[in-house]
Design an enzyme around this catalytic site. Structure first.
Site, PDB file in Angstrom:
ATOM      1  CD  GLN A  12       0.505  -0.527   3.261  1.00  0.00           C
ATOM      2  OE1 GLN A  12       0.773  -1.445   2.646  1.00  0.00           O
ATOM      3  NE2 GLN A  12       0.593  -0.595   4.435  1.00  0.00           N
ATOM      4  CB  SER A  13       4.520   1.494   0.464  1.00  0.00           C
ATOM      5  OG  SER A  13       5.387   2.622  -0.062  1.00  0.00           O
ATOM      6  N   PRO A  14       2.887   4.306  -1.332  1.00  0.00           N
ATOM      7  CG  PRO A  14       2.699   6.710  -0.715  1.00  0.00           C
ATOM      8  CD  PRO A  14       2.489   5.070  -0.186  1.00  0.00           C
TER       9      PRO A  14
END
EC number: 5.99.1.4
Length: 201
Positions: A12-14
């Site tokens: 979920q890390s941009p």
């Protein structure tokens, strides 16, 4: 001699999204071996490394994060939705699906699926905590639907726990982190250094 990169990330890390494709290209060009290691960043790594969930960070930090994300997206010519509909999102099922694919289909398939999952959050406004969305992403990648069941197996759960502990033991505190022979490179903005290190052999 080719090197091995331990690739610690959260699905979920941009920042992982912004660096994933470039890292894949860099590792391929260097003929490096990649160990695909999605980890429980919020539940395991942050509590022992001083990291804070986004909602608990100071307003100044939250605001600057958005500036930097847009700045890097522009620089890298990558699309990004700074306020995705499904974020924050529980990443555990997606992380374990990537692990299940890695265990059964291999690194290339796991890396491709990880890229699709990251893009699903940060470009396509899809909910990676929804099993129907994960099934659709599997199908689009041409991977067996049964990997969704595998993702809930004891073996996959144990590896998720082990990989999260490996990250802690390696000194990892954020995502993405690339570890080469014990040397940590934190953040997609360190990929030039990763490339240089791999070139040294």
């Amino acid at each position: 001699m080719s090197l091995t990169v331990d690739y610690y990330f959260a699905p979920q890390s941009p920042w992982t999204y912004l660096g994933h494709e470039r890292f894949t290209e860099i590792a391929c060009a260097a003929n490096a071996t990649v160990r695909v290691l999605p980890v429980d960043l919020g539940g395991k790594v942050f509590p022992v490394s001083g990291g804070l969930p986004l909602a608990k960070r100071a307003p100044q930090r939250q605001a600057y994060r958005l500036v930097e994300l847009q700045r890097f997206a522009n620089y890298l010519n990558q699309p990004i939705n700074l306020q995705p509909k499904y974020f924050p999102v529980n990443p555990d099922d997606a992380a374990q699906l990537i692990i299940a694919v890695d265990m059964n289909e291999g690194t290339d398939a796991a890396m491709a699926l990880a890229g699709a999952i990251l893009r699903a959050v940060w470009v396509e406004d899809r909910n990676i905590a929804d099993p129907n969305e994960l099934a659709a992403l599997l199908a689009a990648a041409g991977l067996p639907a049964r990997r969704l069941d595998d993702a809930h197996s004891q073996a996959v759960h144990e590896r998720y726990e082990i990989d999260s502990q490996l990250a802690i033991d390696a000194g990892v505190f954020g995502a993405p982190s690339y570890v080469i022979d014990g040397e940590i490179f934190w953040g997609q903005d360190r990929l030039d250094f990763v490339a240089r290190r791999l070139a040294q052999g």
